[in-house]
Design a protein around this motif. Sequence first.
Motif, PDB file in Angstrom:
ATOM      1  N   VAL A   1       0.834  -1.207   0.000  1.00 24.31           N
ATOM      2  CA  VAL A   1       0.000   0.000   0.000  1.00 24.31           C
ATOM      3  C   VAL A   1       0.867   1.255   0.000  1.00 24.31           C
ATOM      4  O   VAL A   1       0.625   2.185  -0.774  1.00 24.31           O
ATOM      5  CB  VAL A   1      -0.961   0.000   1.216  1.00 24.31           C
ATOM      6  N   SER A   2       1.905   1.275   0.829  1.00 22.82           N
ATOM      7  CA  SER A   2       2.761   2.466   0.881  1.00 22.82           C
ATOM      8  C   SER A   2       3.566   2.626  -0.413  1.00 22.82           C
ATOM      9  O   SER A   2       3.735   3.744  -0.914  1.00 22.82           O
ATOM     10  CB  SER A   2       3.677   2.437   2.107  1.00 22.82           C
ATOM     11  N   TRP A   3       4.062   1.520  -0.981  1.00 23.64           N
ATOM     12  CA  TRP A   3       4.766   1.585  -2.261  1.00 23.64           C
ATOM     13  C   TRP A   3       3.832   2.147  -3.334  1.00 23.64           C
ATOM     14  O   TRP A   3       4.215   3.030  -4.105  1.00 23.64           O
ATOM     15  CB  TRP A   3       5.254   0.201  -2.691  1.00 23.64           C
ATOM     16  N   CYS A   4       2.614   1.615  -3.405  1.00 21.93           N
ATOM     17  CA  CYS A   4       1.668   2.036  -4.446  1.00 21.93           C
ATOM     18  C   CYS A   4       1.258   3.496  -4.275  1.00 21.93           C
ATOM     19  O   CYS A   4       1.074   4.206  -5.260  1.00 21.93           O
ATOM     20  CB  CYS A   4       0.442   1.140  -4.448  1.00 21.93           C
ATOM     21  N   ALA A   5       1.126   3.944  -3.025  1.00 22.73           N
ATOM     22  CA  ALA A   5       0.783   5.345  -2.781  1.00 22.73           C
ATOM     23  C   ALA A   5       1.882   6.257  -3.313  1.00 22.73           C
ATOM     24  O   ALA A   5       1.606   7.284  -3.961  1.00 22.73           O
ATOM     25  CB  ALA A   5       0.564   5.582  -1.290  1.00 22.73           C
ATOM     26  N   LEU A   6       3.123   5.884  -3.059  1.00 17.09           N
ATOM     27  CA  LEU A   6       4.243   6.688  -3.544  1.00 17.09           C
ATOM     28  C   LEU A   6       4.323   6.656  -5.076  1.00 17.09           C
ATOM     29  O   LEU A   6       4.502   7.695  -5.723  1.00 17.09           O
ATOM     30  CB  LEU A   6       5.550   6.188  -2.918  1.00 17.09           C
ATOM     31  N   LEU A   7       4.172   5.462  -5.659  1.00 20.45           N
ATOM     32  CA  LEU A   7       4.156   5.347  -7.122  1.00 20.45           C
ATOM     33  C   LEU A   7       3.061   6.227  -7.725  1.00 20.45           C
ATOM     34  O   LEU A   7       3.286   6.945  -8.697  1.00 20.45           O
ATOM     35  CB  LEU A   7       3.926   3.898  -7.545  1.00 20.45           C
ATOM     36  N   GLY A   8       1.865   6.147  -7.139  1.00 24.78           N
ATOM     37  CA  GLY A   8       0.726   6.923  -7.636  1.00 24.78           C
ATOM     38  C   GLY A   8       0.957   8.418  -7.551  1.00 24.78           C
ATOM     39  O   GLY A   8       0.609   9.172  -8.463  1.00 24.78           O
ATOM     40  N   GLY A   9       1.563   8.861  -6.462  1.00 22.02           N
ATOM     41  CA  GLY A   9       1.862  10.286  -6.301  1.00 22.02           C
ATOM     42  C   GLY A   9       2.825  10.794  -7.358  1.00 22.02           C
ATOM     43  O   GLY A   9       2.616  11.853  -7.956  1.00 22.02           O
ATOM     44  N   TYR A  10       3.883  10.031  -7.590  1.00 13.40           N
ATOM     45  CA  TYR A  10       4.841  10.427  -8.629  1.00 13.40           C
ATOM     46  C   TYR A  10       4.187  10.417 -10.012  1.00 13.40           C
ATOM     47  O   TYR A  10       4.445  11.301 -10.833  1.00 13.40           O
ATOM     48  CB  TYR A  10       6.076   9.526  -8.617  1.00 13.40           C
ATOM     49  N   CYS A  11       3.347   9.440 -10.265  1.00 18.56           N
ATOM     50  CA  CYS A  11       2.668   9.364 -11.563  1.00 18.56           C
ATOM     51  C   CYS A  11       1.748  10.571 -11.752  1.00 18.56           C
ATOM     52  O   CYS A  11       1.753  11.205 -12.807  1.00 18.56           O
ATOM     53  CB  CYS A  11       1.882   8.062 -11.660  1.00 18.56           C
ATOM     54  N   GLN A  12       0.982  10.905 -10.723  1.00 18.87           N
ATOM     55  CA  GLN A  12       0.050  12.032 -10.814  1.00 18.87           C
ATOM     56  C   GLN A  12       0.761  13.360 -11.025  1.00 18.87           C
ATOM     57  O   GLN A  12       0.205  14.272 -11.629  1.00 18.87           O
ATOM     58  CB  GLN A  12      -0.809  12.127  -9.554  1.00 18.87           C
ATOM     59  N   THR A  13       1.984  13.471 -10.518  1.00 20.91           N
ATOM     60  CA  THR A  13       2.717  14.729 -10.676  1.00 20.91           C
ATOM     61  C   THR A  13       3.604  14.732 -11.925  1.00 20.91           C
ATOM     62  O   THR A  13       4.413  15.628 -12.110  1.00 20.91           O
ATOM     63  CB  THR A  13       3.567  15.027  -9.421  1.00 20.91           C
ATOM     64  N   GLY A  14       3.449  13.697 -12.766  1.00 21.53           N
ATOM     65  CA  GLY A  14       4.167  13.661 -14.029  1.00 21.53           C
ATOM     66  C   GLY A  14       5.625  13.240 -13.924  1.00 21.53           C
ATOM     67  O   GLY A  14       6.388  13.382 -14.865  1.00 21.53           O
ATOM     68  N   LYS A  15       6.015  12.689 -12.802  1.00 22.85           N
ATOM     69  CA  LYS A  15       7.398  12.235 -12.609  1.00 22.85           C
ATOM     70  C   LYS A  15       7.505  10.761 -13.010  1.00 22.85           C
ATOM     71  O   LYS A  15       7.752   9.886 -12.194  1.00 22.85           O
ATOM     72  CB  LYS A  15       7.805  12.430 -11.150  1.00 22.85           C
TER      73      LYS A  15
END
Length: 148
Positions: free
Chosen positions: A18-32
Motif C-alpha cells: 500500500v505504501s509503495w503504491c501510494a508513492l508510485l501513484g503520487g509520482y505518476c500524478q505529478t508527471g514524474k
Amino acid sequence: MMVDARKVFDRMKAPNAVSWCALLGGYCQTGKHEKVLSLFRQMYMQEQDDDWYSLGTLLRSCDGLSAVNLGKEIHCRSIRMRGCGDVIVESALVDLYTKCGAVDYAYRVFKMSSVHNMITWNAMICGCAQNGHGERAISLFKEMVRGG
C-alpha cells in the motif's frame, strides 16, 4: 507534496504494498514518470510483490513517456502473474497502446478484457478517433450503446 511523502516513506521500517503504491501513484500524478519507473525497480529489487495497482500505475507512466516497449514487457508480466483480468491494468494497456499508435494491440486487449465499462470503452473509442480510425470509433460507440 511528494518531497514530504518521500520523507515519510523513507522513515518507514517496512513499507508494504500500500505504501509503495501510494508513492508510485503520487509520482505518476505529478508527471514524474521516470521516478515511477526507478521506484518500481527498487520495489522489485526488495522483493515486494507486484500488485495490479502498481502495474496500472507503471503502465500510466509508460504512457506518459510513450514507452510502448516497456509497456509490452509489463503487459507480459501481468499475464505471467495470473493472466490479465484486472480492469485497471486492461484499461491502462488500451490507453498506452492507442496513445503510442498501436491501435490493433489496443483492440486485442480491449476485446479480451474481463470487463467493458465506461473507462475501457472510452479508452478504445478515443484511441481509435485520435489515430485516424473515425469510422471504427463510431462503430465501437454504437456497439457500446447497443450493449447498454
